[in-house]
Design a protein around this motif. Structure first.
Motif, short mmCIF file in Angstrom:
data_model
loop_
_atom_site.label_atom_id
_atom_site.label_comp_id
_atom_site.label_asym_id
_atom_site.label_seq_id
_atom_site.Cartn_x
_atom_site.Cartn_y
_atom_site.Cartn_z
N GLY A 104 -25.75 38.62 47.10
CA GLY A 104 -25.49 37.28 46.57
C GLY A 104 -26.73 36.45 46.40
O GLY A 104 -26.99 35.90 45.34
N SER A 105 -27.53 36.33 47.44
CA SER A 105 -28.66 35.41 47.41
C SER A 105 -29.74 35.87 46.43
O SER A 105 -30.34 35.05 45.75
N ASP A 138 -28.51 35.22 42.83
CA ASP A 138 -28.56 33.79 42.52
C ASP A 138 -29.99 33.33 42.31
O ASP A 138 -30.28 32.56 41.40
N SER A 163 -31.24 34.62 38.97
CA SER A 163 -30.60 33.89 37.88
C SER A 163 -31.21 32.50 37.72
O SER A 163 -31.51 32.07 36.60
N THR A 164 -31.42 31.81 38.82
CA THR A 164 -32.04 30.48 38.78
C THR A 164 -33.46 30.56 38.24
O THR A 164 -33.87 29.72 37.43
#
Length: 73
Positions: A45-46, A49, A52-53
């Motif tokens: 998950g991290s 994310d 993506s950011t």
């Protein structure tokens, strides 16, 4: 003449079979893929994310850098 061709082809095939120059690169590629899978599984998950950011920020910065600045009078 045919015998010479046969002998040369056998020697060429033998040297090709014994050539191991590309084996190390393939082993490193396999190890790299395995490590990538483990890292993605651990940080599922991290990491996704964060990537993506980061890609959104880079895209925004590139877009803003391409926007022309209006001339001042």
């Amino acid at each position: 003449m045919l015998t010479k061709l046969f002998v040369k082809s056998q020697l060429a095939l033998q040297s090709f079979k014994n050539d191991e120059r590309g084996v190390t690169a393939i082993e490193y590629a396999i190890i790299g893929v395995c490590m990538s899978v483990v890292v993605l599984a651990v940080f599922k998950g991290s990491l996704a994310d964060a990537l993506s950011t980061a890609m959104k920020n880079i895209s925004t910065n590139i877009t803003s850098a391409n926007t022309p600045i209006p001339p001042t009078k």
